[in-house]
Design a protein around this motif. Structure first.
Motif, mmCIF file in Angstrom:
data_model
loop_
_atom_site.group_PDB
_atom_site.id
_atom_site.type_symbol
_atom_site.label_atom_id
_atom_site.label_comp_id
_atom_site.label_asym_id
_atom_site.label_seq_id
_atom_site.Cartn_x
_atom_site.Cartn_y
_atom_site.Cartn_z
ATOM 1 N N LEU A 45 -8.218 -4.923 3.282
ATOM 2 C CA LEU A 45 -7.070 -4.995 2.283
ATOM 3 C C LEU A 45 -6.426 -6.266 2.500
ATOM 4 C CD1 LEU A 45 -5.528 -3.425 0.177
ATOM 5 C CD2 LEU A 45 -4.260 -2.666 2.021
ATOM 6 N N THR A 90 -2.886 -8.334 0.221
ATOM 7 C CA THR A 90 -2.076 -8.111 -0.858
ATOM 8 C C THR A 90 -1.079 -9.270 -1.117
ATOM 9 O OG1 THR A 90 -0.606 -6.828 0.734
ATOM 10 C CG2 THR A 90 -2.385 -5.839 -0.709
ATOM 11 N N LEU A 146 -5.764 3.859 8.191
ATOM 12 C CA LEU A 146 -5.372 2.665 8.126
ATOM 13 C C LEU A 146 -5.011 1.906 9.412
ATOM 14 C CD1 LEU A 146 -2.677 3.787 5.439
ATOM 15 C CD2 LEU A 146 -5.074 3.115 4.981
ATOM 16 N N LEU A 160 -3.911 -1.259 -7.079
ATOM 17 C CA LEU A 160 -4.472 -1.105 -5.699
ATOM 18 C C LEU A 160 -4.805 0.392 -5.886
ATOM 19 C CD1 LEU A 160 -2.672 -2.162 -2.539
ATOM 20 C CD2 LEU A 160 -3.921 0.061 -2.764
ATOM 21 N N TYR A 161 -4.089 1.305 -6.215
ATOM 22 C CA TYR A 161 -4.220 2.644 -6.291
ATOM 23 C C TYR A 161 -5.309 3.053 -7.192
ATOM 24 C CZ TYR A 161 0.344 3.121 -3.731
ATOM 25 O OH TYR A 161 1.238 3.052 -2.833
ATOM 26 N N LEU A 173 -0.722 7.853 -2.921
ATOM 27 C CA LEU A 173 -1.424 7.580 -1.955
ATOM 28 C C LEU A 173 -1.745 8.935 -1.087
ATOM 29 C CD1 LEU A 173 -2.867 5.297 -0.032
ATOM 30 C CD2 LEU A 173 -0.838 5.249 1.043
ATOM 31 N N ALA A 184 0.796 -2.593 -7.152
ATOM 32 C CA ALA A 184 0.304 -1.461 -6.549
ATOM 33 C C ALA A 184 -0.224 -0.560 -7.233
ATOM 34 C CB ALA A 184 1.938 -0.813 -6.107
ATOM 35 N N LEU A 223 0.864 -1.280 -0.006
ATOM 36 C CA LEU A 223 -0.107 0.020 -0.178
ATOM 37 C C LEU A 223 0.878 1.173 -0.009
ATOM 38 C CD1 LEU A 223 -2.902 1.299 0.292
ATOM 39 C CD2 LEU A 223 -2.640 0.915 2.646
#
Length: 562
Positions: free
Chosen positions: A455, A457, A399, A512-513, A387, A509, A380
């Motif tokens: 989340l 990953t 988070l 993810l973003y 981010l 990543a 993340l």
């Protein structure tokens, strides 16, 4: 009668209760949920594990974020009943005596499943042997093979001493208990008056054994040198002549591999997700491996506010988890109110534990699992600037991290420390980070119900199944996860959650973003009705299926009574 139970379930760890630290993580949680579902379904099951009177370990994080491990003792007599029988086995020419304690898992219909926890802390044993069952997954290879002999060989002998003569199935939850197959072979040899193992004996033992393999990571399969195995197990020459039982076919390794032993002595073998079964068939190409995807116990993992909601709209959800499909009819306001109550409970926990004040109105992501490299806990944070931009558009991000590193995994400890050290820098950009220590059943329930998005990953294909996302789904929390393990089966994109795509060149990543920025943040912040609809579908499609009630019915049909 108690002793007419037909199925014996063996596991090195079982999560019996939040106050009983006889588990390290997902394997033990799965075992506990399996038995709770068995009790609900009134199945004729008993279970065997080790006592672990000093637990796994209690995690403590210092001011720098470095993990320290402390013993985690618990009040045994408060929760368990001592049993009379004593059995003995020979380990490295020493007589080791074993007693047991009983715990009862009660089902919702009043039936129970007895769990027997084996204990070597008796006066007849040497000081070293008295501590054999103290701690979970600690010690060297010699310690581990002795522990596993106590579990497998001692476990079968204890069940016989308790009067369980009619057992038709022995279910090995991972390979730690595979020595039970050796004890069953010894029983067959004694019954037939033979000093050799023949095909009829192997067939008889295989008909009794079921094996669930959990890890696609080769290092996760216990192996012991033949020299050590002969030293510890002693006079089992008939067994050691049959090296085909515990070594890969046509590949002499001079090792006793517990996974191969379990594979070769079982008539039914399964992986814990469809993808995991495919990976396992590649690892163990000479064996038939089915798949029964894991589940979680709904009655245990649905938080109080969501339970009240289900009782109102789906009153029979506990008796038949499939009825949670009816959650599609729950009104937006009711579902959101129940979720916010769970989120408020999590916020209260966070402020009490860390002093950090979290807001009910800010998008909150949860990540909680063992801190190790293949789980990629820092994915993340790969592009901080991106981010930061996402947080700005969302009006902030929160988070929540949790998870223990194995005591010998310094890299995992560095992951934890790095995340904690990021807090100040990220706070300046509207991102609050907390790392909650000592991840256990109690904390897990707060997390899987109180965050807004779950989340996950992992590095494919190293996630065997994963069950934390299933717990989140039961509570209406959708997942943002890599397509691995159970999520391959559970992800309906934009309906039950979102997939982090892993193109051949990597760039996980980036995906993810993009999902956060382009889909999750706009839904949560601007189109709340659509976000709540995804929450509803997480319950209706995933909660109704990825539960241990469905899982146990599949074991009945495919493994136990065939």
């Amino acid at each position: 009668m108690e002793t007419l139970r037909k199925i014996a379930y063996f596991s090195m760890e079982i999560a019996l209760d939040a106050e009983i630290p006889t588990y390290a993580g997902g394997l033990g949680i799965l075992a506990g949920d399996t038995l709770r579902a068995g009790a609900d379904l009134r199945l004729p099951v008993c279970a065997v594990t080790l006592l672990h009177r000093k637990g796994y370990f209690r995690q403590r994080l210092d001011d720098s974020g470095w993990q320290f491990e402390e013993e985690d003792p618990w009040d045994i007599e408060k929760y368990l009943t001592p049993m009379e029988p004593r059995v003995k086995l020979t380990l490295d020419e020493r007589e080791v005596w074993v007693r047991c304690w009983r715990y009862e898992i009660e089902g919702q219909m009043g039936d129970n499943i007895p769990v027997y926890l084996l204990d070597t802390d008796v006066e007849e044993n040497s000081e070293w042997d008295r501590h054999l069952t103290d701690r979970l997954y600690l010690g060297d290879h010699y310690f581990r093979i002795c522990q596993e002999a106590v579990l497998g060989i001692g476990g079968v002998r204890m069940l016989r001493a308790l009067g369980y003569e009619q057992l038709a199935r022995f279910h090995m939850n991972e390979g730690h208990s595979a020595f039970l197959g050796l004890e069953l072979l010894d029983e067959e040899m004694s019954l037939r008056g033979s000093e050799e193992i023949d095909d009829a004996m192997l067939h008889a033992v295989r008909r009794k054994c079921v094996f669930t393999t959990h890890t696609p990571v080769p290092a996760g399969h216990d192996q012991f040198s033949l020299e050590m195995a002969r030293k510890v197990l002693g006079h089992h020459e008939a067994f050691f002549k049959r090296r085909d039982l515990f070594e890969p076919v046509k590949c002499a390794t001079d090792c006793l591999n517990m996974t191969y032993l379990a594979l070769n002595l079982s008539h039914y073998v399964n992986g814990v997700a469809k993808r995991h079964a495919e990976v396992s068939r590649l690892m163990f190409a000479d064996h038939e491996i089915d798949s029964i995807t894991n589940g979680v116990h709904a009655g245990t993992w649905v938080c109080q506010s969501m339970q009240s909601l289900f009782e109102k709209w789906i009153p029979d959800w506990k008796l038949d988890n499939f009825n949670m499909r009816s959650s599609l009819s729950i009104p937006d306001d009711d579902l959101w109110r129940a979720h916010q109550a769970a989120k408020n409970d999590l916020c209260d926990y966070i402020v009490n534990e860390t002093g950090e004040q979290f807001s009910l109105d800010v998008l909150t992501l949860g990540f909680a699992r063992r801190a190790t490299s293949y789980k990629r806990p820092k994915l993340l944070f790969e592009n901080k600037e991106w981010l930061f931009e996402i947080a700005k558009k969302a009006g902030g991000l929160q988070l929540v991290f949790a998870g223990k590193a194995h005591p010998g995994d310094d890299l995992g400890k560095f992951f934890i420390q790095d995340i904690i050290r990021m807090r100040a820098d990220f706070a300046e950009h509207g991102i609050k980070i907390v790392y909650l220590e000592n991840y256990d059943m109690k904390l897990a329930k707060y997390l899987v119900s109180g965050v807004d998005v779950w989340l996950n990953t992992p590095q494919p294909p190293m996630e065997a199944s994963g069950t934390s996302g299933m717990k989140a789904a039961l509570n209406g929390v959708p997942s943002l996860s890599v397509l691995d393990g159970w999520w391959i089966e559970g992800c309906v994109e934009g309906v039950t959650g979102w997939a982090i795509e892993c193109p051949s060149g990597g760039r996980d990543a980036r995906s993810l973003y993009e999902k956060l920025e382009q889909q999750i943040v706009p839904l949560y912040c601007e189109r709340r009705h659509e976000f709540i609809n995804i929450m509803r579908h997480a319950i209706a499609l995933n909660g109704s299926f990825f539960n241990t009630q469905r899982m146990m019915l599949q074991y009945l049909a495919r493994a136990y009574f065939l």
